[in-house]
Write an enzyme that holds these catalytic residues in place. Structure first.
Site, mmCIF file in Angstrom:
data_model
loop_
_atom_site.group_PDB
_atom_site.id
_atom_site.type_symbol
_atom_site.label_atom_id
_atom_site.label_comp_id
_atom_site.label_asym_id
_atom_site.label_seq_id
_atom_site.Cartn_x
_atom_site.Cartn_y
_atom_site.Cartn_z
ATOM 1 N N ARG A 84 -0.515 -2.238 -7.036
ATOM 2 C CA ARG A 84 -0.870 -3.442 -6.361
ATOM 3 C C ARG A 84 -1.622 -4.343 -7.007
ATOM 4 O O ARG A 84 -1.545 -5.713 -6.788
ATOM 5 C CB ARG A 84 -1.723 -2.838 -5.359
ATOM 6 C CG ARG A 84 -1.748 -3.472 -3.878
ATOM 7 C CD ARG A 84 -2.264 -2.740 -2.732
ATOM 8 N NE ARG A 84 -2.745 -3.481 -1.713
ATOM 9 C CZ ARG A 84 -2.331 -4.187 -0.804
ATOM 10 N NH1 ARG A 84 -0.879 -4.314 -0.765
ATOM 11 N NH2 ARG A 84 -2.954 -4.600 0.164
ATOM 12 N N ARG A 142 0.830 -1.292 -0.046
ATOM 13 C CA ARG A 142 -0.041 0.007 0.099
ATOM 14 C C ARG A 142 0.941 1.433 0.102
ATOM 15 O O ARG A 142 1.949 1.268 0.520
ATOM 16 C CB ARG A 142 -1.037 -0.037 1.270
ATOM 17 C CG ARG A 142 -1.769 -1.201 1.275
ATOM 18 C CD ARG A 142 -2.654 -1.236 2.595
ATOM 19 N NE ARG A 142 -3.605 -2.421 2.692
ATOM 20 C CZ ARG A 142 -3.327 -3.460 3.304
ATOM 21 N NH1 ARG A 142 -1.990 -3.626 3.902
ATOM 22 N NH2 ARG A 142 -4.110 -4.379 3.490
ATOM 23 N N HIS A 161 -3.418 -9.154 3.096
ATOM 24 C CA HIS A 161 -4.717 -9.331 2.991
ATOM 25 C C HIS A 161 -4.821 -10.654 4.190
ATOM 26 O O HIS A 161 -4.320 -11.621 4.137
ATOM 27 C CB HIS A 161 -5.342 -9.777 1.764
ATOM 28 C CG HIS A 161 -5.289 -8.751 0.810
ATOM 29 N ND1 HIS A 161 -5.443 -9.127 -0.456
ATOM 30 C CD2 HIS A 161 -5.271 -7.500 0.865
ATOM 31 C CE1 HIS A 161 -5.130 -7.707 -1.266
ATOM 32 N NE2 HIS A 161 -5.258 -6.955 -0.261
ATOM 33 N N LYS A 214 -2.111 -2.486 7.829
ATOM 34 C CA LYS A 214 -3.295 -1.935 8.483
ATOM 35 C C LYS A 214 -3.357 -2.653 9.861
ATOM 36 O O LYS A 214 -2.915 -3.874 9.953
ATOM 37 C CB LYS A 214 -4.421 -2.118 7.652
ATOM 38 C CG LYS A 214 -4.628 -1.305 6.505
ATOM 39 C CD LYS A 214 -5.940 -1.683 5.677
ATOM 40 C CE LYS A 214 -6.103 -0.730 4.648
ATOM 41 N NZ LYS A 214 -7.473 -1.001 3.941
ATOM 42 N N TYR A 230 -8.459 -8.336 -6.336
ATOM 43 C CA TYR A 230 -7.364 -7.669 -6.970
ATOM 44 C C TYR A 230 -6.978 -8.378 -8.413
ATOM 45 O O TYR A 230 -5.989 -7.764 -8.942
ATOM 46 C CB TYR A 230 -6.259 -7.856 -6.028
ATOM 47 C CG TYR A 230 -6.376 -6.544 -4.852
ATOM 48 C CD1 TYR A 230 -5.188 -5.333 -5.110
ATOM 49 C CD2 TYR A 230 -7.176 -6.451 -3.880
ATOM 50 C CE1 TYR A 230 -5.304 -4.427 -3.901
ATOM 51 C CE2 TYR A 230 -7.379 -5.563 -3.003
ATOM 52 C CZ TYR A 230 -6.568 -4.552 -3.033
ATOM 53 O OH TYR A 230 -6.395 -3.470 -1.999
ATOM 54 N N HIS A 249 -2.288 1.968 -6.460
ATOM 55 C CA HIS A 249 -3.248 0.876 -6.181
ATOM 56 C C HIS A 249 -3.066 0.068 -7.678
ATOM 57 O O HIS A 249 -3.139 -1.064 -7.393
ATOM 58 C CB HIS A 249 -4.490 1.415 -6.040
ATOM 59 C CG HIS A 249 -5.388 0.301 -5.264
ATOM 60 N ND1 HIS A 249 -5.293 0.147 -3.811
ATOM 61 C CD2 HIS A 249 -6.588 -0.315 -5.518
ATOM 62 C CE1 HIS A 249 -6.048 -0.891 -3.706
ATOM 63 N NE2 HIS A 249 -7.087 -1.201 -4.664
#
Length: 343
Positions: free
Chosen positions: A289, A182, A312, A208, A321, A286
């Site tokens: 990614r 990210r 993830h 995250k 994705y 993104h």
């Protein structure tokens, strides 16, 4: 027996102030990224304005939330508003759903703090479905375009040698394309997050929710990292010797400050603009990614491994994705087991 907590009747403004103070604490602890914190702050502040800052939070109903969402969606999107033109279109469904998620998190916190007797979001209308595909700028590059981007010089040679950031920019583009982090993860990386040993180099990615993952860099990536750390970063860090954050940061601007997410997007845009014309198209971090995930799965990597690389928690998220691979449908039709049976 423990007495149940008593309801505290606070105004929307006071609840928002306390909640955003908690968001700031989570950001400092690394649970939330600065970009996420800014999004929550912007959305909750806007919710307070639309609801009425002096209103008691416990008096807000599900119908009130629906009314706020409609008013939020119908307002012009500031990103497309030009002072010399008519106001831009209303906000997209995806933007409204993101706003709704921020409000949902706010009320969940309010319920735990006993500022509301019941969360009104359970009576609000469900989020609208986002129709259509992802914008081109957010979808994966083809393998050819990805190779072209890696081979492209990210920027022109500057007039001043102390502004030559080619080593940094090449490292950033390579990390985004090969490992798919990210953009916020890349911006917050410190020098201590990378470990260089004679046999290998690793990157501890702080993702995250305070989760971390460690990835091993390929020899070319490790070489690009070494070049940046030995040939460029010391000179950049020397420009701000008293700035503790700059001394910790891996990626620095030419002024010696920690690079931010906007600067990363800008340098990627410059690199894309210098690609050969047949491969040129708008691309965001993104999109890179998506490119990492799509190309790795196309090359036979297990989706679980790709999910771990991207950080993830669920392979279902990774599935989102995986964009269509160029030529994949054509190849599948040609190799269909019944294709040769047609006379």
């Amino acid at each position: 027996m423990v007495a149940p907590p008593r309801l505290e009747r606070v105004t929307v403004a006071e609840a928002a102030r306390r909640y955003l103070a908690a968001v700031e604490v989570e950001t400092i602890r690394g649970v939330l990224s600065p970009a996420t914190a800014r999004s929550y702050t912007r959305d909750v502040t806007e919710f307070g304005r639309l609801t009425g800052r002096d209103r008691i939070l416990d008096d807000v109903t599900g119908a009130d939330v629906d009314s706020v969402l409609v008013r939020y969606q119908s307002a012009p999107d500031a990103r497309y508003t030009d002072p010399d033109r008519k106001p831009g279109p209303g906000r997209s469904t995806a933007t409204v759903n993101r706003f709704r998620q921020s409000v949902t998190r706010f009320f969940a916190y309010a319920a735990r703090e006993c500022w509301v007797q019941a969360d009104p979001m359970q009576w609000a209308a469900p989020p609208a479905k986002v129709r259509g595909t992802l914008r081109t700028a957010r979808t994966a590059l083809s393998a050819g375009a990805a190779r072209s981007l890696l081979a492209t010089s990210p920027s022109d040679t500057p007039a001043r040698t102390d502004q030559d950031l080619a080593l940094r920019d090449r490292l950033v583009v390579a990390l985004l394309l090969v490992l798919g982090p990210r953009v916020s993860e890349l911006a917050r990386t410190d020098v201590d997050d990378v470990a260089r040993e004679p046999e290998r180099a690793t990157w501890r990615i702080r993702g995250k929710g305070g989760n971390t993952r460690t990835v091993t860099l390929s020899p070319p990536l490790a070489g690009a990292l070494d070049d940046y750390l030995t040939l460029l970063r010391p000179a950049l860090a020397a420009k701000r010797p008293q700035d503790d954050d700059a001394q910790r940061a891996l990626l620095l601007s030419w002024r010696g400050r920690r690079i931010d997410t906007q600067a990363i997007r800008a340098l990627l845009a410059r690199a894309v603009s210098r690609m050969p014309a047949p491969y040129q198209r708008e691309a965001t971090p993104h999109a890179l990614r998506h490119t990492t995930a799509t190309l790795l799965v196309a090359d036979g990597w297990d989706v679980k491994v790709v999910a771990e690389l991207l950080g993830h928690a669920s392979i279902a998220t990774t599935g989102v994705y995986l964009d269509r691979i160029e030529g994949e449908l054509t190849a599948a039709i040609r190799s269909h087991p019944l294709a040769a049976a047609i006379e």
